[in-house]
Scaffold this motif. Structure first.
Motif, mmCIF file in Angstrom:
data_model
loop_
_atom_site.group_PDB
_atom_site.id
_atom_site.type_symbol
_atom_site.label_atom_id
_atom_site.label_comp_id
_atom_site.label_asym_id
_atom_site.label_seq_id
_atom_site.Cartn_x
_atom_site.Cartn_y
_atom_site.Cartn_z
ATOM 1 N N GLU A 36 0.831 -1.204 0.000
ATOM 2 C CA GLU A 36 0.000 0.000 0.000
ATOM 3 C C GLU A 36 0.867 1.257 0.000
ATOM 4 N N THR A 37 2.003 1.201 0.683
ATOM 5 C CA THR A 37 2.901 2.351 0.700
ATOM 6 C C THR A 37 3.664 2.476 -0.609
ATOM 7 N N LEU A 38 4.131 1.348 -1.129
ATOM 8 C CA LEU A 38 4.858 1.380 -2.405
ATOM 9 C C LEU A 38 3.958 1.836 -3.543
ATOM 10 N N LEU A 39 2.694 1.429 -3.500
ATOM 11 C CA LEU A 39 1.731 1.814 -4.543
ATOM 12 C C LEU A 39 0.991 3.081 -4.121
ATOM 13 N N SER A 40 1.748 4.059 -3.687
ATOM 14 C CA SER A 40 1.178 5.317 -3.209
ATOM 15 C C SER A 40 0.530 6.085 -4.358
ATOM 16 N N ASP A 41 -0.531 6.829 -4.051
ATOM 17 C CA ASP A 41 -1.171 7.667 -5.071
ATOM 18 C C ASP A 41 -0.700 9.117 -4.983
ATOM 19 N N THR A 42 0.282 9.374 -4.098
ATOM 20 C CA THR A 42 0.805 10.740 -3.948
ATOM 21 C C THR A 42 2.319 10.822 -4.139
ATOM 22 N N VAL A 43 3.027 9.694 -3.975
ATOM 23 C CA VAL A 43 4.491 9.694 -4.051
ATOM 24 C C VAL A 43 4.943 8.769 -5.176
ATOM 25 N N ASN A 44 5.802 9.281 -6.041
ATOM 26 C CA ASN A 44 6.363 8.471 -7.118
ATOM 27 C C ASN A 44 7.470 7.572 -6.558
ATOM 28 N N ASN A 45 7.216 6.274 -6.504
ATOM 29 C CA ASN A 45 8.156 5.322 -5.914
ATOM 30 C C ASN A 45 8.909 4.503 -6.961
ATOM 31 N N THR A 46 9.063 5.069 -8.152
ATOM 32 C CA THR A 46 9.701 4.314 -9.235
ATOM 33 C C THR A 46 11.085 3.792 -8.848
ATOM 34 N N ALA A 47 11.887 4.636 -8.229
ATOM 35 C CA ALA A 47 13.251 4.235 -7.865
ATOM 36 C C ALA A 47 13.240 3.097 -6.840
ATOM 37 N N LEU A 48 12.412 3.230 -5.796
ATOM 38 C CA LEU A 48 12.357 2.203 -4.757
ATOM 39 C C LEU A 48 11.760 0.907 -5.296
ATOM 40 N N LEU A 49 10.806 1.009 -6.204
ATOM 41 C CA LEU A 49 10.226 -0.191 -6.806
ATOM 42 C C LEU A 49 11.252 -0.926 -7.666
ATOM 43 N N GLY A 50 12.211 -0.186 -8.194
ATOM 44 C CA GLY A 50 13.312 -0.839 -8.896
ATOM 45 C C GLY A 50 14.142 -1.682 -7.940
ATOM 46 N N ARG A 51 14.291 -1.196 -6.722
ATOM 47 C CA ARG A 51 14.991 -1.974 -5.684
ATOM 48 C C ARG A 51 14.147 -3.166 -5.236
ATOM 49 N N PHE A 52 12.834 -2.991 -5.260
ATOM 50 C CA PHE A 52 11.918 -4.066 -4.857
ATOM 51 C C PHE A 52 11.894 -5.194 -5.885
ATOM 52 N N GLU A 53 12.348 -4.920 -7.098
ATOM 53 C CA GLU A 53 12.296 -5.907 -8.184
ATOM 54 C C GLU A 53 13.010 -7.204 -7.823
ATOM 55 N N GLU A 54 14.076 -7.138 -7.045
ATOM 56 C CA GLU A 54 14.831 -8.344 -6.704
ATOM 57 C C GLU A 54 13.986 -9.353 -5.929
ATOM 58 N N TYR A 55 12.984 -8.864 -5.190
ATOM 59 C CA TYR A 55 12.120 -9.775 -4.424
ATOM 60 C C TYR A 55 11.087 -10.446 -5.318
ATOM 61 N N LEU A 56 10.809 -9.852 -6.485
ATOM 62 C CA LEU A 56 9.801 -10.412 -7.389
ATOM 63 C C LEU A 56 10.268 -11.697 -8.056
ATOM 64 N N ALA A 57 11.539 -12.035 -7.888
ATOM 65 C CA ALA A 57 12.042 -13.306 -8.424
ATOM 66 C C ALA A 57 11.513 -14.488 -7.614
ATOM 67 N N TYR A 58 11.032 -14.218 -6.394
ATOM 68 C CA TYR A 58 10.486 -15.278 -5.542
ATOM 69 C C TYR A 58 9.005 -15.472 -5.848
ATOM 70 N N ASP A 59 8.601 -16.711 -5.979
ATOM 71 C CA ASP A 59 7.236 -17.027 -6.407
ATOM 72 C C ASP A 59 6.184 -16.537 -5.418
ATOM 73 N N ASP A 60 6.442 -16.669 -4.107
ATOM 74 C CA ASP A 60 5.454 -16.250 -3.118
ATOM 75 C C ASP A 60 5.292 -14.730 -3.096
ATOM 76 N N VAL A 61 6.417 -14.003 -3.197
ATOM 77 C CA VAL A 61 6.351 -12.538 -3.216
ATOM 78 C C VAL A 61 5.632 -12.066 -4.472
#
Length: 500
Positions: A145-170
């Protein structure tokens, strides 16, 4: 904050952290530690994050946050309820740090929160008897909910979050949260940008792989079958994209989506044909949008049997003089080369495209002509029936008598097959030597093998200029007597009556 004061604060934080770990008597120090989330000093906040991580990973490990087999009204129960409240405060502080102005604080907060997710999966604190799920979906939802903020552009931090998307559960729980957020069709541009960044970063295993997934970040129970099923991931992925495309996207985001749909999204969807409406509407917009949508629509036609009879008619309308000046010129010619590569296309249709391109080439810059003319040759090489366009010895055709109708929107009715490519003959008088040479091939006979256009698609005016500059310069005599000044030699009349 002065260096000495800062050092004292950091030491105080470390001391209180160690005291809380040693004895429950110092538990109230947890409140003081959490309060440092609001500090203005970056170093202090970073130390606060470290302290919170150290404290609550320990409490989770020793199961002091769990209420299982504990009476809440007892002393032990009250302590654990109080500690759970402090844990909630700590999570609140960490999620607020995800949108901090400091990149270091953002990344450390994300790292600690994901470590807490892993800890909670191993020692669940919210697990109930009627839910066999061990993945801490509640905590993960707070993060998303914080990463998908409707007021703050989190593009840079979501790029850091990408490494966790390699895990099937995440990936599974990310898709669930993204799908939920995408159902808000009136989402603002900031939220749309965050959603797009997450969806763009998600990659699913190839279809040929085993349907059972096992690459998990957290401890996953045997009962959690949806997380282990690739088909379920694909279904969520498809649903998230379909709902995302229903939003009123900004022009920039619209173009970005059209670029990645054919290569990155379609192959991962359960039914790529569900993109038909979106791509058809985009294809009818015109200009660059139509160009970007054409690739996806062509894939649906050729690979998924979509019936779209007006595809080439619309593509024909995109051949305008502006194509030589747009940002996506290289992509345009690359895609058109792909669309017109089939030898099963009727000759009169290919002739229409060749004639249309030849006509608009009369006003094209040299860089565009060095792509357009070989492009026309390649079309004729693939379709020998079109060779009559460059060899009509029995016809004395001029601009006024040309049977080709440039105003006709239907390529099958424009009369191109009865015409000839006199435009290429005109280009043999072009001022640029490279254009002259390529147009002159028309007289000596075009080659039997197709011309490689890969290096020409990105050709620009600057490239042509650099090529000319880098050519070996030869010294050419322009006068028998070297000039001695700007106004000529000593006997020059200008020198006699003018001075500088």
């Amino acid at each position: 904050m002065r260096s000495k004061e800062k050092k004292n604060v950091l030491n105080d934080l470390k001391e209180k952290t160690n005291n809380c770990l040693k004895s429950r008597k110092n538990a109230n120090d947890i409140i003081d530690i959490i309060s440092y989330f609001q500090d203005d000093d970056e170093g202090t906040v970073l130390q606060c994050i470290r302290s919170v991580h150290k404290l609550f990973t320990h409490f989770i490990d020793v199961e002091e946050l769990s209420l299982k087999n504990v009476v809440e009204e007892s002393g032990e129960g009250k302590y654990r309820v109080w500690l759970r409240e402090r844990y909630k405060d700590a999570v609140d502080g960490l999620t607020e740090c995800l949108i901090h102005s400091s990149t270091d604080i953002q990344e450390m907060s994300l790292s600690v929160l994901m470590k807490l997710v892993v800890k909670e999966s191993k020692c669940p604190i919210e697990m109930s008897d009627d839910s066999p799920t061990t993945f801490p979906a509640k905590l993960f939802k707070r993060i998303m909910e914080t990463l998908l903020s409707d007021t703050v552009n989190n593009t840079a931090l979501l790029g850091r979050f990408e490494e966790y998307l390699a895990y099937d559960d995440v990936r599974y729980y990310t898709l669930r949260n993204v799908f939920s957020a995408c159902r808000n069709t009136h989402a603002q541009e900031t939220l749309q940008g965050n959603l797009y960044t997450v969806l763009e970063n998600i990659s699913l295993p190839p279809k040929g792989q085993d349907n059972t997934l096992s690459n998990f970040l957290c401890s996953i129970g045997d009962a959690e079958k949806d997380i282990r099923t690739l088909q379920r991931h694909r279904h969520l992925y498809s649903s998230a994209w379909i709902h995302f495309l229903k939003m009123k996207l900004s022009a920039t985001l619209y173009r970005k989506v059209l670029v990645i749909l054919p290569d990155k999204v379609m192959s991962n969807m359960t039914s790529p044909l569900s993109l038909c409406d979106f791509l058809s509407q985009a294809f009818n917009v015109g200009g660059v949008i139509s160009l970007l949508a054409s690739n996806g629509l062509f894939i649906l036609i050729t690979k998924y049997n979509l019936h779209y009879p007006d595809f080439y008619k619309k593509l024909y309308s995109l051949f305008e003089p502006s194509i030589f000046h747009v940002k996506y010129k290289a992509r345009f010619f690359h895609l058109c080369d792909l669309f017109l590569s089939s030898t099963h296309l009727p000759a009169h249709l290919v002739a229409a495209f060749a004639k249309r391109l030849a006509r608009i080439s009369l006003s094209a810059p040299p860089a565009g002509l060095l792509v357009a003319v070989p492009f026309i040759y390649n079309m004729i090489i693939r379709h020998p029936a079109c060779k009559k366009l460059i060899h009509r010895p029995d016809s004395d055709m001029s601009f006024d008598t040309d049977p080709y109708d440039p105003e006709e929107e239907d390529p099958e009715k424009c009369g191109a097959m009865n015409s000839c490519l006199w435009e290429l003959k005109s280009l043999q008088y072009h001022y640029h030597p490279d254009v002259f040479k390529i147009a002159k091939k028309m007289d000596v006979g075009i080659p039997d093998m197709e011309i490689d256009l890969a290096e020409k698609f990105d050709l620009t005016a600057n490239d042509l200029f650099e090529k000319e500059v880098q050519k070996k310069q030869k010294t050419v005599a322009v006068t028998f007597e070297p000039p001695k000044g700007l106004l000529g030699g000593k006997d020059d009349k200008l020198n006699m009556f003018w001075t500088l």
